[in-house]
Each structure stands twice: as C-alpha cells, then as structure tokens.
Motif scaffolding. Sequence first.
Motif, short mmCIF file in Angstrom:
data_model
loop_
_atom_site.label_atom_id
_atom_site.label_comp_id
_atom_site.label_asym_id
_atom_site.label_seq_id
_atom_site.Cartn_x
_atom_site.Cartn_y
_atom_site.Cartn_z
N CYS A 119 6.91 -17.28 -2.14
CA CYS A 119 8.01 -17.37 -3.11
C CYS A 119 7.62 -16.74 -4.44
O CYS A 119 8.45 -16.59 -5.33
CB CYS A 119 8.49 -18.81 -3.30
SG CYS A 119 7.75 -19.71 -4.67
N ARG A 124 8.57 -18.50 -7.79
CA ARG A 124 9.95 -18.86 -8.14
C ARG A 124 10.14 -20.38 -8.15
O ARG A 124 10.91 -20.90 -8.95
CB ARG A 124 10.92 -18.25 -7.13
CG ARG A 124 11.08 -16.73 -7.24
CD ARG A 124 11.83 -16.24 -6.01
NE ARG A 124 12.19 -14.82 -6.08
CZ ARG A 124 11.41 -13.84 -5.66
NH1 ARG A 124 10.20 -14.10 -5.19
NH2 ARG A 124 11.81 -12.58 -5.73
N LYS A 170 9.86 -9.12 -3.31
CA LYS A 170 9.79 -9.93 -2.10
C LYS A 170 8.92 -9.17 -1.10
O LYS A 170 8.84 -7.94 -1.16
CB LYS A 170 11.19 -10.16 -1.50
CG LYS A 170 12.01 -11.20 -2.24
CD LYS A 170 13.25 -11.56 -1.45
CE LYS A 170 14.01 -12.66 -2.19
NZ LYS A 170 15.20 -13.08 -1.41
N ASN A 193 16.96 -16.78 -13.36
CA ASN A 193 16.08 -16.11 -12.41
C ASN A 193 15.47 -14.92 -13.14
O ASN A 193 16.16 -13.94 -13.42
CB ASN A 193 16.90 -15.66 -11.20
CG ASN A 193 16.07 -14.92 -10.18
OD1 ASN A 193 14.90 -14.62 -10.41
ND2 ASN A 193 16.67 -14.62 -9.05
N VAL A 248 15.31 -17.78 -2.43
CA VAL A 248 14.23 -17.84 -3.40
C VAL A 248 13.03 -18.69 -2.98
O VAL A 248 11.93 -18.48 -3.46
CB VAL A 248 14.70 -18.30 -4.81
CG1 VAL A 248 15.69 -17.32 -5.38
CG2 VAL A 248 15.27 -19.69 -4.81
N GLN A 296 12.81 -12.92 -12.31
CA GLN A 296 11.86 -12.04 -11.62
C GLN A 296 11.96 -10.59 -12.09
O GLN A 296 10.94 -9.95 -12.33
CB GLN A 296 12.08 -12.11 -10.10
CG GLN A 296 11.90 -13.49 -9.49
CD GLN A 296 10.50 -14.06 -9.64
OE1 GLN A 296 10.31 -15.03 -10.37
NE2 GLN A 296 9.54 -13.50 -8.95
#
Lengths: 117, 477
Positions: free
Chosen positions: B411, B414, B445, B262, A70, B264
């Motif tokens: 990132c 994040r 990503k 998380n 991450v 995302q």
Amino acid sequence: MLTRLEDESEGAETGRQAPAQVIRFTFDGRPLTGRHGDSLAAALLASGVLRFRVSPVSGAPRGPFCLMGVCFECLVEIDGVGNLQACMVPLEEGMAVRTQGGGVRVVAGAAGTSEAS
Amino acid sequence: MRCDLAVIGAGPAGLAAATRAAEAGLAVELFDEQPAPGGQIYRAVESVPAARRALLGPDYAAGAELAAAFRASGAGYRPGALVWNVDSTLDIDFSQGGRSRQCRARALVVATGALERPTPLPGWTLPGVTTAGALQILLKAHGCVPSEGAILAGSGPLLLLLADQLTRAGAPPRAVVETVPRGRLLEAARHLPAALGAPGYLAKGLRMIRALRRAGVPLHRHATDLVIEGREQAEALSFTAGGRRHRIESGLVALHQGVVPNQQVTRLLRCAHRWSDSQRCFLPVLDPWFESSVEKVFVAGDGAGIGGAASAALRGRLAALGVLRRFGALDGAALEQEAGGLRRRLVRDGAVRPLLEALYAPSAQVLAPADETLVCRCEEVTAGQIRQAVRLGCPGPNQAKSFLRCGMGPCQGRMCGLAVTEIIAAERGEVPQTVDYYRIRPPLKPLPLIELASFEAAEDQPGDAPPDAPPDDRDAA
C-alpha cells in the motif's frame, strides 16, 4: 454475509435495465458466480468469501478493507498472475482466482521458483 | 501522446475541471482508475438502477449531471488507467489495458480525492473489518448490503450517512458506535452560527439522526477502547460506553475516522505540504487558483483539503480557470468574474466545515493506539515498535522505514502514513509538520515488469503530434 438488493434481479425500474448477467468464475477451484458490473472483490464478498490472502509477514488471514484501491488487502492471484487488486479488477467469465499466499508460499516452495510475492 | 491539460481522477473535481477546460478549447485527457466516471462519491452514478439511486439520495444523484456534462465536453477520457508516475516536466506515465504509455501535458490537475484516515485498533486487520467507505461502495456500485447487520464504528458524517442509507436499503446496522468524546459538541458549538450559512448540511444531519432513532438502530456515544474480536475473521466489537463494557456480535465491522487528502501524486511531485491542525492531516500548499508549489500542477477537490463533493466540483472549475489563466486562454475580466462567482459559492458551501472538523476530529485515543496495535498493516509493525524506534533515535517516517519497514509494503504507506507521523510526533514531543511524511516514489502502484520493459515514452510513440500542435490535434494512440 452480504445480500443483493432486489432492484438488481427485478431490473424493471429504469425500463432499460436488463436482468443482471450472471458471470461464472472459480476461487481456489470452487465454482462461484457474480454479476456483470461486479468488481472481482464484490463478487467474492457477495459469494461469502472474506479471506482473500494471507499476510506474507505472519500468515494471518486478510480480506478487503477499503474497496477503492488504496489498502492492497484484497490482493489475489488471477489466472496465474499474482498481486492483483481484486477491488480494481472487473469480474470476467471464467476467471480462475486463487488466494494469494504471498511470501510465505515462496519461502515454503522450492528454492528458485519464479513465483511473485 | 500529448495534451494541454491532464487531469487525474474522475470524481467531482476532476470531472468539473476537465469539462471546463475542454469547453474553453483545451485538449484535455482525464485519467481515472475506475471503469466509469464519478469517483468514490458518485461511484456508478451513470449506471445505478433507479431504486438504488432513490435510496442513495438526491446529493448522490446530483453527480449524474457532472458526468453527463463531462461526457458532452469533448475531453479525452481514459477509464481503467493507472497513473503510476509524473515528473516535474509533466510527463505522465500510465498503465491501461496491460500496457504502459506516456502522455506529455502542459498542465496537470490532480483530483485524486480523499481516502479514509488510518484507524489502527486491535483486530482491524481481520477479514470482515472494512472502512465505512467500503460498505458504501458495495451498496452504490454493486447493490450489496450486509445480511446480518454491520456494526459502524468511529466518527464523522459518513458514518451517519452510511447508517441512514443502509437502513433505507432494508439492511439497518446492528449498532452505530461513535467515538466522539464527551463535551465535543459543546466545544464545536461556537462554529454553529457560521455553519448555518451552508446550504442544507445541518438539516440533513439531523434528519439522518432522527431516521436512525425511528428505525431503532442503537447509537452508542462517547465510546472508547474499541476492540474487534475474532480469530480467522471479525466476530464482535467490544467497547466502553456509559461507564460499562459492551460487546456486540457481527461478522462485519465498518470503521471510519473521517477522510484525508490522498497525497500520493502531490508527494511524488514534491509539492510543498503543510500540516492542518483543524483537519489533522497534511494539505498541499496552494495559491488562490489551486496551483501548487510546483509550476502548472494544480490540485482540486478533497485532495486540496477536505471540503466535500459540492466544493470539489467548484474547486475543479476554479482550477480549470487557473489553468486557462496560466495559458492566457481566457479574457482576464471574464475569468475574474466567473472565478468570483465560484469563490462566493465555495465560501458558502464550506461554512459547515469548521463545525464538522471540530465535532468529528479524531479523539486523542484514536491518534495514540496502544503499543501492541498493528499500525502498518502490510508489514505488521506495531505502535510500540514505532515508539521504540523513536527512543532509539528515529526522527521521522522515512527513517522508520529503515528501522522497521513500515510503509514499505504494497500500500506504500497509504494506510499507515498519517498514523506513523502522529505517533512519532507524539513520542518526540514535536509537531507533525516537523516530523513530516513518507517520501513517495514511483511507481505509485506495483506494476508487472513486462509493462516497464515495453514502456513507450511520449517521443517514441508513432503518429504522435508534434509539440506545437494545435489543441484539437488529439492523441492517435
């Protein structure tokens, strides 16, 4: 910095665990070794490498922070391909790994190069 | 490539959801970035040598059963697969083995777990500074431990667990430096009676603290003003505790301030999120079957709110039941009965949470880094720059991107997102809910352009099943 637990080298505990297979690779041209099952980041850290890249903003040294994909601090160049997360890449025999220079190197290099940043 | 249910993440929630849905006959595809099942909590659980498994403890070893059940379930499994986009029609774009493809799903369980709360403090970007989770991953997955004694600093159960595991591995930390404010234990104590209802957690915590004391690991409590010193890499941690300044040398400093969902994927899908004061983070808004505000998108595990590994597996099964309910694939009475049992266990397992949340909530100082502290690590944006942008009129994190580029590095926010929200909210005198969070966009990503250029959409894939194929007609790719 980091050491391996002995269970690895003995490998007799489970009865089926063969001694860990040694994998050779290079970092900035320096020959290093890791173990089968290592991520590239783990192999580098276990070899004493903490600095994986330099910040493209200030040039400050950076190294792995989260090791779970991450934080993007462990970005390196592998076999000429940049921006790869060392913690997400399984170590392979013969990998040629380089410190990621980031944008700093692009700016410093010749104009019009296709190097990714 | 098509499936009835796509699951993202092979931690306890994802494994349990995929297993339950496959048992009911759904065509399931589980996508996970790691090479083996287990997620972070059960990382390497299938391959860990016996001695290491023993020192990691029985809670870790329990993950092996989940992994074995998943392997036997018939669910499709795609390890080493990065899901980089999902749209609201549940077309899932993923990269595996250097190639990007698409899977069209009828339902989705997001089981992407948790990541560590951002911990901005001076020196936190130096090589040698990691999250506590990173040291634990080195131990679990790679059998590597600090040779010189790491310093563990921050707040939360993981800090103690890691200290205990490292000690048992023969690599006791040089010190544990807790940032839990004085008086917090007393405040949290009102949750103690409820917490006693949860199985084993408190006893485990007390056992760990006693073991650390026996091993002679120095524990500094109520620490403030943490600074990591070093030029090219970490050299020492200094802090104030007990009325004086301390300085402890080590090249390895592991930070921890608890874990947060998380988000995302749920942010990418524009699922509704609400701010949780007790967990100090955003949580997706979910119905009792763990379905989000976006139809047929379910969220299980720590991504639905921090509950730990045991709860994650229970939530995973419940989410799978939610999917089966949606598809009408299970008889109503049987479904309610199974769900009822799971819900009762979930309540019991979760009883410890209010105590942990109250005790280990990040301190005011952790949430308000000093002006010169870097908050966005990628773009090197300081807390002071963010506050300055607010004074210039910046209303939230998305505008802060335009002002400062914070959250726009590799990132993708994040590592700074929650800290940026908190800093802007404090500076504007608003609540985090109003200030909101970064808008997350694909790809989740960075991807090589060549993968996008050779991308195969679901309908273009040769040998693909027609949309109304029976559930057992799996992908031919």
